[in-house]
Design an enzyme around this catalytic site. Structure first.
Site, PDB file in Angstrom:
ATOM      1  N   LYS A  22      -0.900 -10.697  55.395  1.00  0.00           N
ATOM      2  CA  LYS A  22      -1.293 -11.707  56.379  1.00  0.00           C
ATOM      3  C   LYS A  22      -1.735 -12.991  55.686  1.00  0.00           C
ATOM      4  CE  LYS A  22      -3.937 -10.396  59.991  1.00  0.00           C
ATOM      5  NZ  LYS A  22      -3.452 -10.760  61.335  1.00  0.00           N
ATOM      6  N   ARG A  91     -10.344 -10.881  59.738  1.00  0.00           N
ATOM      7  CA  ARG A  91      -9.275  -9.886  59.922  1.00  0.00           C
ATOM      8  C   ARG A  91      -8.858  -9.284  58.592  1.00  0.00           C
ATOM      9  NH1 ARG A  91      -6.407 -11.500  65.014  1.00  0.00           N
ATOM     10  NH2 ARG A  91      -7.081 -13.623  65.427  1.00  0.00           N
ATOM     11  N   GLY A 100      -3.024  -1.405  63.273  1.00  0.00           N
ATOM     12  CA  GLY A 100      -4.067  -0.686  63.989  1.00  0.00           C
ATOM     13  C   GLY A 100      -4.974   0.140  63.093  1.00  0.00           C
ATOM     14  N   MET A 102      -6.863  -0.947  60.394  1.00  0.00           N
ATOM     15  CA  MET A 102      -8.087  -1.554  59.876  1.00  0.00           C
ATOM     16  C   MET A 102      -8.665  -2.558  60.860  1.00  0.00           C
ATOM     17  SD  MET A 102      -7.385  -1.548  55.864  1.00  0.00           S
ATOM     18  CE  MET A 102      -6.013  -2.610  56.059  1.00  0.00           C
ATOM     19  N   ARG A 335       5.207 -12.623  59.769  1.00  0.00           N
ATOM     20  CA  ARG A 335       5.623 -11.754  58.659  1.00  0.00           C
ATOM     21  C   ARG A 335       7.061 -11.337  58.942  1.00  0.00           C
ATOM     22  NH1 ARG A 335       1.907  -6.891  60.907  1.00  0.00           N
ATOM     23  NH2 ARG A 335       3.131  -6.622  62.787  1.00  0.00           N
ATOM     24  N   HIS A 451      13.335  28.358  51.010  1.00  0.00           N
ATOM     25  CA  HIS A 451      14.758  28.680  51.099  1.00  0.00           C
ATOM     26  C   HIS A 451      15.370  28.052  52.353  1.00  0.00           C
ATOM     27  CE1 HIS A 451      18.164  31.273  52.256  1.00  0.00           C
ATOM     28  NE2 HIS A 451      18.436  31.176  50.970  1.00  0.00           N
ATOM     29  N   ARG A 571      26.706  26.337  44.030  1.00  0.00           N
ATOM     30  CA  ARG A 571      25.893  27.541  43.774  1.00  0.00           C
ATOM     31  C   ARG A 571      26.730  28.750  44.140  1.00  0.00           C
ATOM     32  NH1 ARG A 571      21.618  24.106  46.138  1.00  0.00           N
ATOM     33  NH2 ARG A 571      19.786  24.061  44.771  1.00  0.00           N
ATOM     34  N   SER A 777      23.009  19.021  33.407  1.00  0.00           N
ATOM     35  CA  SER A 777      22.633  18.672  34.773  1.00  0.00           C
ATOM     36  C   SER A 777      21.186  19.108  34.951  1.00  0.00           C
ATOM     37  CB  SER A 777      23.536  19.377  35.778  1.00  0.00           C
ATOM     38  OG  SER A 777      23.127  19.042  37.080  1.00  0.00           O
ATOM     39  N   GLY A 779      18.137  20.410  36.626  1.00  0.00           N
ATOM     40  CA  GLY A 779      17.754  21.179  37.818  1.00  0.00           C
ATOM     41  C   GLY A 779      16.294  20.880  38.077  1.00  0.00           C
ATOM     42  N   THR A 780      16.070  19.812  38.795  1.00  0.00           N
ATOM     43  CA  THR A 780      14.685  19.345  38.934  1.00  0.00           C
ATOM     44  C   THR A 780      13.865  20.202  39.890  1.00  0.00           C
ATOM     45  OG1 THR A 780      15.589  17.717  40.465  1.00  0.00           O
ATOM     46  CG2 THR A 780      15.042  16.961  38.243  1.00  0.00           C
ATOM     47  N   ASP A 782      13.752  23.629  39.679  1.00  0.00           N
ATOM     48  CA  ASP A 782      13.106  24.557  38.761  1.00  0.00           C
ATOM     49  C   ASP A 782      12.240  23.817  37.743  1.00  0.00           C
ATOM     50  OD1 ASP A 782      13.483  27.390  39.141  1.00  0.00           O
ATOM     51  OD2 ASP A 782      15.624  26.944  39.123  1.00  0.00           O
ATOM     52  N   CYS A 845      21.011  17.669  39.770  1.00  0.00           N
ATOM     53  CA  CYS A 845      21.496  18.363  40.962  1.00  0.00           C
ATOM     54  C   CYS A 845      20.370  19.027  41.738  1.00  0.00           C
ATOM     55  CB  CYS A 845      22.565  19.375  40.597  1.00  0.00           C
ATOM     56  SG  CYS A 845      21.971  20.698  39.530  1.00  0.00           S
ATOM     57  N   TYR A 865      25.177  10.499  36.982  1.00  0.00           N
ATOM     58  CA  TYR A 865      25.385  10.745  38.415  1.00  0.00           C
ATOM     59  C   TYR A 865      24.191  11.470  39.027  1.00  0.00           C
ATOM     60  CZ  TYR A 865      26.520  15.601  37.221  1.00  0.00           C
ATOM     61  OH  TYR A 865      26.450  16.884  36.776  1.00  0.00           O
TER      62      TYR A 865
HETATM   63  C1  PEP Z   1      17.327  23.326  40.419  1.00  0.00           C
HETATM   64  O1  PEP Z   1      16.605  24.178  39.936  1.00  0.00           O
HETATM   65  O2  PEP Z   1      17.001  22.134  40.531  1.00  0.00           O
HETATM   66  C2  PEP Z   1      18.669  23.690  40.917  1.00  0.00           C
HETATM   67  C3  PEP Z   1      19.498  22.746  41.324  1.00  0.00           C
HETATM   68  O3  PEP Z   1      18.950  24.993  41.033  1.00  0.00           O
HETATM   69  P1  PEP Z   1      18.378  25.942  42.190  1.00  0.00           P
HETATM   70  O4  PEP Z   1      17.738  25.074  43.223  1.00  0.00           O
HETATM   71  O5  PEP Z   1      19.547  26.681  42.717  1.00  0.00           O
HETATM   72  O6  PEP Z   1      17.418  26.789  41.445  1.00  0.00           O
HETATM   73 MG    MG Z   2      17.432  26.075  39.411  1.00  0.00          MG
END
Ligand code: PEP
Ligand code: MG
Length: 889
Positions: A22, A91, A100, A102, A335, A451, A571, A777, A779-780, A782, A845, A865
């Protein structure tokens, strides 16, 4: 000395960090020469210093005095002066708008004396008293924390004593009495007098705005909107102008375009004889801008000219608050305006056509989440709904169907043409067929990476999970709703995966035009043209490729229609369910090598057909197929259930021999911590035939494709590798099969063997692993689980709410990458991998591959990627391009 207070003339629109949104925009308008009531802004630095120390910084009071004197000089009036008072508003204004959330206090500077001064000066006693009672109630509730109900009840009582419901019917006598009543309320409720000293009013109001940064609702709002906790708010002190000065005065809000549809043309509301908060509060009906033109042509013309000027200056749709005081227009705020997702796409397209912005700017003006929300079917906004529970918004969409409690029923009912919602406590891989068949999935437990949530998002299936107000009794086929009522099999419900809401009965749904367009239909809608134009430009701008996580030929084909440039994660475990489960059982209970081989031989052609379909759908594009990952016991009957079955049978005279043997194996394979157990590459080492069979199926399917004239580009990916030695062991077998198949078929297959990096050890030793891997790749999912030690299936519903409350994180690390921790491993793993192999292809992935904020991070790390579920592919294409532009996610 730190400067904490800035005159409006000292700032500009780019100083939102310091002056708040503001304040920065008031400064911009002041410098544009627009009619802005003069004032000054107390910076966010001051707020942060106050919040850190619990008291105002020492220099603040003096700096306020200095600015106030300058303001008094300009206006020729003094704050709180008995004869000719200057009145100001106070203000809040943070960097990001928090509507709304503050506080605001108007008419500061009025007291028992100056109210008479104002009455004389304005020639309108009623107006002066009306302004005073507004100050008393706003000050009382905001600064002294008195429940505002006390004031509104007293106001209502005054009106009903007058026999009216309209504020405007109260005369000066009524308001004089009301002022006394309000002062008494303050005395009773706050145990103190309303401060008559104008400067004390000002200082307390400023402090109240600072404090309002940390109210529960403000914190909650920030968490939802992902606004950082430590920004603090600025405070704007501005000369009052009065919209409640009679019928030639009023207040309004306006937009330079329609924020709901994006249509060109001004749009807004005006309320005569009212202050700003009356417009928003809806106490009287507002009129349109067209009617405003009839009421006050001069002010209307001024407003329209200013709106055009602002839109040209900001090169964006602006929203505006204005006041007319006795026929003179004043600008109180502007704004860049909030808008619906559809309006965002349309406005940016129109502005580009109008030459206001270029293609990059057009791209930066729309976001992945906006695109995502255009892709979901939605419930009809006007439909009547009966809310029965709210869970987590796990996978967006609007689904309607009959309640079923198990996968076979879901499949059977869908086969006979019904729509169903699969309702479970939680889901597991054996529910997959039902999840595929159902319109939507509802669980009473589990978080956004449970899951159910992961699988549902993967399929673009609507899912609400963790709806804890529902007690799901699968045995009795009944859902007991906390607060009363129950649902039985066959009852119709509607679930909104974007909000997590569960409704009784069928709520009407409309399909998404944007998805119809991505699917290849010719849809004639302006918003679709706008999406098409932006996506075209995004694809030309982005550096990272976008692949899809897909396990079936249909999903692969859809992903390709949505713009996927390959598959980043197939998978394979889903291919071992249903009828094939029995074959896995045979594999496990096999007595000898021959038995195992027979089971694997039976699986081979089935797997080959799975891969053939996917490779065909993704012909000429890379397809990363991950070898089986989950522990084998997931494919076996439940340990407890089978023990009970066998025990009962034995008691009754003798158990089935197969069951007894199976129980032995189930017991042997049972694990306390399956996520840390016999899974991934460990399984491949323990039962080598399994990976070999899969590799053979992939390579034979590829050979078939080549013979059919196709160009398969399979990439075989090994999960859960922690040591290069593990990878070497299974890779040797895979390469041997590759040699064999190529020799036997007389073809050359362009196949790569690589690994997931999803364990901290793998990230640390990525330089060594890269020596044996042709690609990485991340596997974020895990990697997050293993880095934090958080069971991805349990923790979200177990204790994350407390973590949010304590600000340990703003968003679940399973949803948006923990950049510092897990992201650090991704960065290190990438660098180490490329230190060994400079041209190593690196992707991601995990679920984060489809999350806009995480995608921007992956761009900075230099991944090749991202891979995400087919439905998120367009979002990822858009965000990968926006990341290149350096736009915020
Ligand atoms: C992961 O672990 O990020 C992955 C892609 O494998 P999954 O989810 O099947 O364990
Ligand atoms: Mg995994």
């Amino acid at each position: 000395m730190t400067v904490y207070v800035y005159d409006f003339a000292q700032g500009n629109k780019d100083q939102k960090d310091l002056l708040g949104g503001k304040g920065a925009n008031l400064a911009e308008m002041t410098n544009l020469g627009l009619p802005v009531p003069p004032g000054f802004t107390i910076s966010t630095d001051a707020c942060r210093a106050y919040l850190a120390a619990g008291t105002e910084p020492a220099e603040l009071a003096e700096q306020v005095t200095e600015r106030l004197s300058a303001l008094e000089e300009t206006m020729g009036r003094r704050l709180g002066d008995a004869a000719d008072p200057l009145l100001v508003s106070v203000r809040s204004g943070a960097k990001f708008s928090m509507p709304g959330m503050m506080e605001t206090v108007l008419n500061i500077g009025l007291n028992d004396e100056s109210v008479h001064g104002l009455a004389r000066l304005s020639g309108d006693e009623r107006f002066a008293l009306d302004s005073y009672r507004r100050l008393l109630s706003m000050f009382g509730s905001t600064v002294l924390h008195i429940d505002s109900e006390h004031f509104s009840r007293a106001l209502d009582a005054a009106k009903s004593a007058r026999g009216t419901t309209a504020d405007l019917d109260l005369d000066a006598d009524d308001l004089r009495a009301l002022v006394e009543t309000f002062k008494q309320i303050i005395r009773d409720q706050a145990g103190r007098e309303f401060p008559q000293d104008a400067r004390e009013q000002l200082d307390l109001a400023v402090r109240a705005v600072f404090n309002s940064w940390n109210t529960d609702r403000a914190r909650l709002y920030r968490r939802r909107e992902r606004i950082p906790e430590d920004l603090g708010t600025a405070v704007n002190v501005q000369t009052m102008v009065f919209g409640n000065f009679g019928m030639d005065s009023g207040s309004g809000v306006a937009f330079t375009r329609d924020p709901a549809s994006g249509n060109q043309g001004v749009y807004g509301d005006y309320l005569q004889n009212a202050q700003g908060e009356d417009v928003v509060a809806g106490i009287r009906n507002t009129v349109s801008l067209a009617d405003f033109e009839q009421l006050d042509k001069t002010s209307y013309d001024d407003l329209i000219a200013i709106m055009a000027q602002l839109e040209n200056h900001y090169r964006d749709m602006c929203d505006i608050e204005f006041t007319v005081e006795r026929g003179k227009l004043w600008m109180l705020q502007t704004r860049v305006g909030k808008r619906t997702p559809g309006a965002a796409f349309r406005i940016s397209r129109h502005m580009r056509d109008e030459g206001l912005i270029d293609a990059d700017e057009q791209l930066s003006r729309v976001t992945g989440p906006q695109l995502a929300s255009l892709m979901f079917p939605r419930f009809d906004a006007n439909a009547e709904k009966t809310l029965i529970a709210t869970g987590m918004n796990a996978s967006p969409g609007a689904a309607v169907g009959k309640v079923v409690f198990d996968s076979p029923t879901a499949v059977a009912w869908v086969e006979r043409g019904e729509d169903v919602i699969l309702v479970r406590k939680e889901t597991n891989p054996s529910d997959l067929a039902g999840m595929v068949a159902a319109q939507g999935i509802l669980t009473s437990r589990g978080g956004k990476t449970s899951h159910a949530a992961v699988v549902a998002r993967g399929m673009g299936r609507t899912c609400v999970c963790g709806a804890e107000a529902l007690d799901v009794d699968v045995e009795a086929k009944v859902v007991r709703v906390r607060g009363g009522g129950e649902l039985r099999e066959g009852d119709v419900i509607s679930i909104d995966g974007a909000t997590g809401e569960v409704f009784a009965g069928a709520v009407p749904v409309s399909p998404s035009d944007v998805v119809r367009y991505f699917e290849g239909e010719d849809v004639d809608a302006d918003v679709v043209r706008a999406v098409e134009e932006v996506m075209g430009h995004a694809d030309s701008r982005r550096r990272m490729k976008v692949r899809a996580n897909a396990d079936t030929a249909e999903d692969a084909a859809r992903a390709r229609r949505f713009g996927a440039e390959g598959i980043g994660l197939c998978r394979t475990e889903h291919m071992f369910l249903g009828d094939r489960r029995e074959l896995v059982e045979h594999l496990i209970v096999a007595e000898d090598a021959a038995g195992q081989e027979a089971a694997l031989d039976a699986l081979l052609p089935l797997q080959r057909a799975d891969f053939a379909g996917i490779l065909e759908a993704m012909d000429d594009l890379p397809v990363t197929i991950r070898l089986i990952d989950p522990p084998l016991h997931e494919f076996l009957p439940d340990y407890t259930e089978l023990s009970v079955k066998v025990a009962l049978a034995e008691a009754a005279g003798g158990a089935d021999e197969h069951d007894v043997r199976l129980l032995d194996h189930v017991r042997r394979l049972h694990e306390q911590n399956p996520m840390l157990g016999l899974r991934g590459v460990r399984l491949g080492i323990q039962i080598p035939g399994l990976f070999v069979m899969q590799a053979r199926a992939i390579l034979e399917a590829a050979a078939d494709r080549i013979e059919a004239g196709g160009t398969p580009l399979p990439e075989i990916m090994v999960p859960l590798v922690a040591s290069v030695r593990e990878l070497d062991v299974v890779k040797r077998d895979i390469l041997a099969v590759a040699e064999e198949v190529q020799a036997a078929r007389g073809v050359e297959i362009d196949v790569k063997v690589g690994t997931m990096i999803e364990l901290p050890r793998a990230a640390f030793l990525a330089d060594r692993i890269a020596a044996s891997a042709e690609f990485f790749s991340f596997g974020t999912n895990d990697l997050t689980q293993m880095a934090w030690g958080f069971s991805r299936d349990d923790v979200e519903s177990a204790f994350f709410s407390k973590y949010f409350e304590h600000g340990i994180f703003d968003v679940s690390p399973f949803e948006s990458l923990d950049q510092r921790g897990v992201g650090g491993m991704v960065e290190m793993g990438t660098q180490k991998g490329r230190a060994t192999k400079p041209d190593l292809k690196v992707g991601v992935c995990g679920e984060h591959g489809g999350d806009p904020v995480s995608i921007h991070f992956f761009e900075t790390v230099g991944l090749d990627y991202v891979s995400c579920s087919p439905f998120r592919v367009p979002v990822a294409r858009l965000e990968a391009a926006r990341a290149v532009l350096g736009t915020d996610a």
